[in-house]
Each structure stands twice: as structure tokens, then as C-alpha cells.
Design an enzyme around this catalytic site. Structure first.
Site, PDB file in Angstrom:
ATOM      1  CG  HIS A 198     -23.676 -19.444  14.311  1.00 26.90           C
ATOM      2  ND1 HIS A 198     -23.815 -20.594  14.260  1.00 26.90           N
ATOM      3  CD2 HIS A 198     -22.270 -18.885  15.037  1.00 26.90           C
ATOM      4  CE1 HIS A 198     -22.666 -21.180  14.870  1.00 26.90           C
ATOM      5  NE2 HIS A 198     -21.895 -20.219  15.236  1.00 26.90           N
ATOM      6  NE  ARG A 204     -28.322  -6.551   2.011  1.00 29.65           N
ATOM      7  CZ  ARG A 204     -27.356  -6.323   1.079  1.00 29.65           C
ATOM      8  NH1 ARG A 204     -28.044  -5.304   0.012  1.00 29.65           N
ATOM      9  NH2 ARG A 204     -26.104  -6.015   1.232  1.00 29.65           N
ATOM     10  CG  ASN A 256     -21.949  -9.945  -3.421  1.00 31.60           C
ATOM     11  OD1 ASN A 256     -21.147  -9.377  -2.837  1.00 31.60           O
ATOM     12  ND2 ASN A 256     -23.008  -9.381  -3.430  1.00 31.60           N
ATOM     13  CG  ASN A 268     -23.170 -27.625   7.142  1.00 26.26           C
ATOM     14  OD1 ASN A 268     -24.122 -27.261   7.630  1.00 26.26           O
ATOM     15  ND2 ASN A 268     -21.812 -27.707   7.666  1.00 26.26           N
TER      16      ASN A 268
END
Length: 203
Positions: A114, A84, A137, A128
Site C-alpha cells: 500500500h 493510468r 520516473n 516485493n
């Protein structure tokens, strides 16, 4: 000035990032950057409603895509991933199941496993993120939420309340590691499992 080319090599020229003097200015403008690129993409992309997906990319079931988004060639996106508010994935990026990517650029051959979250961040090549690791954030727990970064022994005010991390090429983020807002990681950095990176304390 923080030049992301010191952290990330071989940035695609079509992104036109040279005019930006900080990583957080890029994440602030990421929607417009992506929107400007999409009309110039070729026939190898399926483009609809501000979402451009290369025909070689593999997307599993249950993925949510909220544009603008560009997914480049040979990317693999796991089931129930959630994108998004502006996302750019470079070639050969792997995003695992149930991972959320928001307002971020992720460069080639990087894998985000995941159950991860990457927010308002720029992630280099061949990085990675093990399962459960986070590029946060926003300082939800602080009274003063302004984000500062530490660079070259100086504290820099981003002027923002949302900025995640700039992660250099070939870095490794261990399972359940957390990059606090404003984290800058040089190339080849290692974050241990369960480690918290907090480079600037509350002001």
C-alpha cells in the site's frame, strides 16, 4: 543494448518485446504494446474501453482504471488503487490499497504494498515493494531533467525525461525506499528501508 531477459525470466511471449533494445523504449511504447495484445485475449477476460481484466482477478472498491490496461489471471488489486497511461500486470500480481501504477509492466508473483508509486518502470518476477516505496520516473528537483542510466560501467543517455526503473527478479525494496529515475537493479537486489538508490548524478 540492455536485454531485459537478463533481469527478468519467463517473459510472456505474446508481449513481443524482443525488438526493443532498452527498457525505456518499452515503457515509451507500452500503450501500443498493450493495445495490440488486447484483441487477441480470450473469453476469460472482461474487455471494455481498452481495459482487459481476467475473470479470476479480484478488484476491491474505489479503483481507478485509465486504459490501456491488461490485468492477468489471479491478480489482487487493493482498494483505491490508481492505474493510468498503460499498465500490464502479469499473473498473480498483488497491488495494495492506495497505490499508483503508471506506464509500467509488473511481472508474475510480484507484490507492491500500500501507498506506493511505480512510474514508467519494468518490474520483474517475485519482487516485493514494501509500503511507501517508490520507483520515481522524473527529476523534478533538477534543472536538467534528462535521464541517464549506468550499465556495465557506462553511462547511457535515455533521451527521455521520464523513465523509472528496471528491477530484476526476486528483488526486495524496503519500506520508504526510493529508486531514482534510471535505476537498474540486477536480480536478487536488496534496497534497505529508507534507502535512496541514485546511480547517476546530475550531469
Amino acid at each position: 543494448m540492455i536485454d531485459i531477459k537478463d533481469f527478468i525470466s519467463n517473459i510472456p511471449s505474446f508481449l513481443l518485446l524482443e525488438k526493443y533494445t532498452s527498457p525505456w523504449s518499452i515503457t515509451e511504447d507500452i500503450k501500443e504494446i498493450i493495445k495490440a495484445i488486447i484483441p487477441n485475449l480470450g473469453a476469460d477476460f472482461n474487455i471494455e474501453n481498452g481495459i482487459a481484466i481476467h475473470k479470476s482477478a479480484v478488484l476491491e472498491q474505489g479503483i481507478t482504471l485509465k486504459g490501456p490496461i491488461i490485468i492477468m489471471d489471479n491478480c489482487q488489486i487493493g482498494a483505491n488503487a490508481y492505474f493510468r497511461e498503460g499498465v500490464f500486470l502479469d499473473s498473480f500480481v498483488k497491488i495494495g490499497p492506495n497505490t499508483e501504477i503508471k506506464n509500467s509492466m509488473i511481472f508474475s508473483h510480484t507484490a507492491v504494498a500500500h501507498l506506493n508509486y511505480i512510474g514508467n518502470s519494468i518490474i520483474g518476477r517475485n519482487v516485493n515493494f514494501e509500503a511507501g516505496s517508490i520507483a520515481a520516473n522524473h527529476y523534478n528537483e533538477r534543472t536538467k531533467k534528462r535521464i541517464y542510466v549506468s550499465f556495465n560501467n557506462k553511462i547511457i543517455d535515455t533521451g527521455l525525461e521520464k523513465f523509472g526503473a528496471l528491477v530484476g527478479d526476486n528483488s526486495r525494496i524496503g519500506a520508504n525506499g526510493v529508486l531514482s529515475p534510471g535505476t537498474l537493479l540486477e536480480k536478487d537486489s536488496i534496497v534497505k528501508r529508507l534507502e535512496l538508490i541514485e546511480q547517476c548524478k546530475e550531469k
